[in-house]
Motif scaffolding. Structure first.
Motif, short mmCIF file in Angstrom:
data_model
loop_
_atom_site.label_atom_id
_atom_site.label_comp_id
_atom_site.label_asym_id
_atom_site.label_seq_id
_atom_site.Cartn_x
_atom_site.Cartn_y
_atom_site.Cartn_z
N TRP A 160 0.70 -1.40 -0.15
CA TRP A 160 0.19 -0.02 0.22
C TRP A 160 1.03 1.34 -0.19
CZ3 TRP A 160 -5.01 0.83 -0.16
CH2 TRP A 160 -5.83 -0.43 -0.53
N LEU A 224 1.59 -11.04 -11.30
CA LEU A 224 1.29 -12.58 -11.32
C LEU A 224 0.13 -13.49 -10.94
CD1 LEU A 224 5.00 -12.67 -10.32
CD2 LEU A 224 4.60 -12.99 -12.47
N LEU A 262 -9.78 -7.71 -10.39
CA LEU A 262 -9.44 -8.71 -10.03
C LEU A 262 -10.43 -9.24 -9.60
CD1 LEU A 262 -7.04 -8.34 -7.66
CD2 LEU A 262 -8.14 -9.87 -6.84
C1 LIG Z 1 -4.33 -4.29 -7.05
C2 LIG Z 1 -3.41 -5.08 -6.27
C3 LIG Z 1 -3.94 -5.91 -5.08
C4 LIG Z 1 -3.14 -6.25 -7.22
O1 LIG Z 1 -2.27 -6.78 -7.15
P1 LIG Z 1 -1.63 -7.87 -8.12
O2 LIG Z 1 -1.05 -9.76 -7.32
O3 LIG Z 1 -0.94 -7.53 -9.17
O4 LIG Z 1 -2.81 -8.48 -9.02
P2 LIG Z 1 -3.46 -9.97 -10.00
O5 LIG Z 1 -1.85 -10.33 -10.68
O6 LIG Z 1 -4.29 -10.91 -8.90
O7 LIG Z 1 -4.12 -9.53 -10.98
C5 LIG Z 1 -5.35 -10.08 -11.80
C6 LIG Z 1 -6.23 -8.58 -12.31
O8 LIG Z 1 -6.98 -8.24 -11.75
C7 LIG Z 1 -6.81 -6.88 -13.12
N1 LIG Z 1 -5.68 -5.49 -11.85
C8 LIG Z 1 -5.23 -5.74 -11.01
N2 LIG Z 1 -3.90 -5.10 -11.15
C9 LIG Z 1 -3.78 -4.08 -11.76
C10 LIG Z 1 -3.81 -3.14 -12.10
N3 LIG Z 1 -3.18 -2.07 -11.50
N4 LIG Z 1 -4.66 -1.74 -13.44
C11 LIG Z 1 -5.92 -2.70 -14.05
N5 LIG Z 1 -5.97 -3.76 -13.55
C12 LIG Z 1 -5.46 -5.14 -12.84
C13 LIG Z 1 -5.82 -7.87 -13.85
O9 LIG Z 1 -6.97 -7.94 -14.84
C14 LIG Z 1 -5.04 -8.69 -13.68
O10 LIG Z 1 -5.21 -9.63 -14.05
P3 LIG Z 1 -4.23 -9.31 -15.13
O11 LIG Z 1 -2.86 -9.45 -14.71
O12 LIG Z 1 -4.05 -11.20 -16.22
O13 LIG Z 1 -4.94 -8.49 -16.21
C15 LIG Z 1 -1.50 -4.35 -6.05
O14 LIG Z 1 -1.50 -3.53 -6.79
C16 LIG Z 1 -1.95 -4.05 -5.08
O15 LIG Z 1 -1.49 -4.48 -3.77
N6 LIG Z 1 -2.31 -1.80 -4.77
C17 LIG Z 1 -2.02 -1.33 -3.63
C18 LIG Z 1 -3.56 -1.48 -3.14
C19 LIG Z 1 -5.08 -2.16 -3.43
O16 LIG Z 1 -5.18 -0.72 -4.08
N7 LIG Z 1 -5.21 -2.70 -3.68
C20 LIG Z 1 -6.71 -3.79 -3.43
C21 LIG Z 1 -7.80 -3.18 -2.78
S1 LIG Z 1 -8.58 -3.52 -1.62
#
Ligand SMILES: CC(C)(COP(=O)(O)OP(=O)(O)OC[C@H]1O[C@@H](n2cnc3c(N)ncnc32)[C@H](O)[C@@H]1OP(=O)(O)O)[C@@H](O)C(=O)NCCC(=O)NCCS
Length: 283
Positions: A160, A224, A262
């Motif tokens: 975060w 991933l 996601l």
């Molecule tokens: C958002 C977050 C949790 C994503 O984590 P991650 O491990 O990269 O997510 P995943 O690999 O499981 O993603 C699955 C899908 O979600 C979507 N997604 C994830 N991050 C994305 C992004 N930055 N922009 C657009 N789509 C996204 C996509 O559809 C992705 O599939 P794809 O990679 O095949 O396109 C991470 O970037 C994060 O911790 N962000 C800061 C905190 C936050 O916002 N938490 C969520 C709100 S509770």
């Protein structure tokens, strides 16, 4: 009846019980969300305001300029809202689910008007439809242990923000706040042993609704499927403990669409959205 004015620590159990009693897809509040909001940081830092409670309604000044409201009986809601506004700053913002008609009617009568602000969409999932947990080779996912608060807070901050208020001491307190259970708080461990993603799920045993809050993955291991794996794994554990339905409340506006994508890929379906309202004291 005059509402009781209570510190959040003294009001939380009653607030959670009412949120649970009134739960439906039309309601904003879940006991796990209230636990998170009340305990994600150390009390001195969060500086949370008082709650006002009567039979059938409560209003909580999460801060003196931010109000949360819960209830279904308009008279009770009006009592707690008026008591909270009397103790609040001169300008107060609130957010409700668009389906909470009783709360909305009281807020409008009190002088709240809608404002443009980021909004959130509640998403629901029948947990019998959960997909399997999938991880890239070398990664593992597991539940945290109660003594791992420092590491658990660190992986949250790494995803975060380094300035996040989720410290080790705060997480230790959070872990003692019902309905927290370590069995439904999961982390992804990288091949080198580092914790890189996390998801906390809060099971309300009375309704069977398991709330996902919060989820994170560090940037270096992003895209991933690790946040997805942590979420599916923690929800699966909640299902094993009796949960029947998942709930998550990501941003719905176009400025931050990633998390909603996601959760929809996991199978969550969008329901009602939040709307924000502001009130100013007549001077
Ligand atoms: C958002 C977050 C949790 C994503 O984590 P991650 O491990 O990269 O997510 P995943 O690999 O499981 O993603 C699955 C899908 O979600 C979507 N997604 C994830 N991050 C994305 C992004 N930055 N922009 C657009 N789509 C996204 C996509 O559809 C992705 O599939 P794809 O990679 O095949 O396109 C991470 O970037 C994060 O911790 N962000 C800061 C905190 C936050 O916002 N938490 C969520 C709100 S509770």
């Amino acid at each position: 009846m005059t509402p009781e004015r209570l510190d959040i620590d003294d009001a939380l159990t009653r607030m959670q019980a009412l949120a649970s009693d009134l739960w439906s897809h039309r309601s904003r509040h879940h006991p796990g969300q209230l636990a998170w909001s009340a305990a994600y940081g150390e009390p001195e830092v969060l500086d949370l305001g008082p709650a006002f409670v009567v039979e059938g309604a409560w209003a909580w000044l999460e801060s003196l300029d931010w109000l949360e409201v819960c209830g279904r009986d308009p008279e009770a809601i009006e009592q707690v809202v008026q008591a909270a506004l009397a103790a609040a700053d001169d300008e107060v913002t609130t957010s409700t689910l668009e389906t909470e008609s009783e709360v909305l009617t009281v807020l409008a009568a009190a002088g709240f008007t809608e404002i443009e602000a980021p909004w959130f969409t509640h998403h629901h999932l029948d947990l019998s439809d959960l997909p399997p947990v999938e991880l890239p080779e070398g990664y593992a996912v597991r539940a945290v242990r109660p003594d791992e608060h420092e590491q658990r807070a660190a992986v949250h901050r790494a995803a975060w923000s380094s300035t996040s208020r989720v410290t080790g001491a705060a997480y230790q307190r959070l872990m003692r706040t019902p309905p927290y259970r370590p069995e439904t708080d999961h982390v992804v461990v990288a091949p080198d042993g580092q914790w890189v993603a996390s998801c906390c799920v809060w099971l309300d045993a009375a309704t069977g609704v398991a709330l996902v809050e919060p989820v994170g993955c560090v940037e270096e291991h992003g895209r991933l499927g690790l946040a997805t794996a942590a979420s599916v794994s923690a929800l699966t554990a909640a299902r094993d403990l009796g949960a029947t339905e998942g709930l998550v409340c990501p941003r719905g506006d176009d400025d931050y669409p990633g998390p909603a994508r996601l959760y929809r890929r996991i199978g969550f379906e969008p329901g009602a959205r939040t709307r924000a309202y502001r009130w100013r004291r007549d001077t």
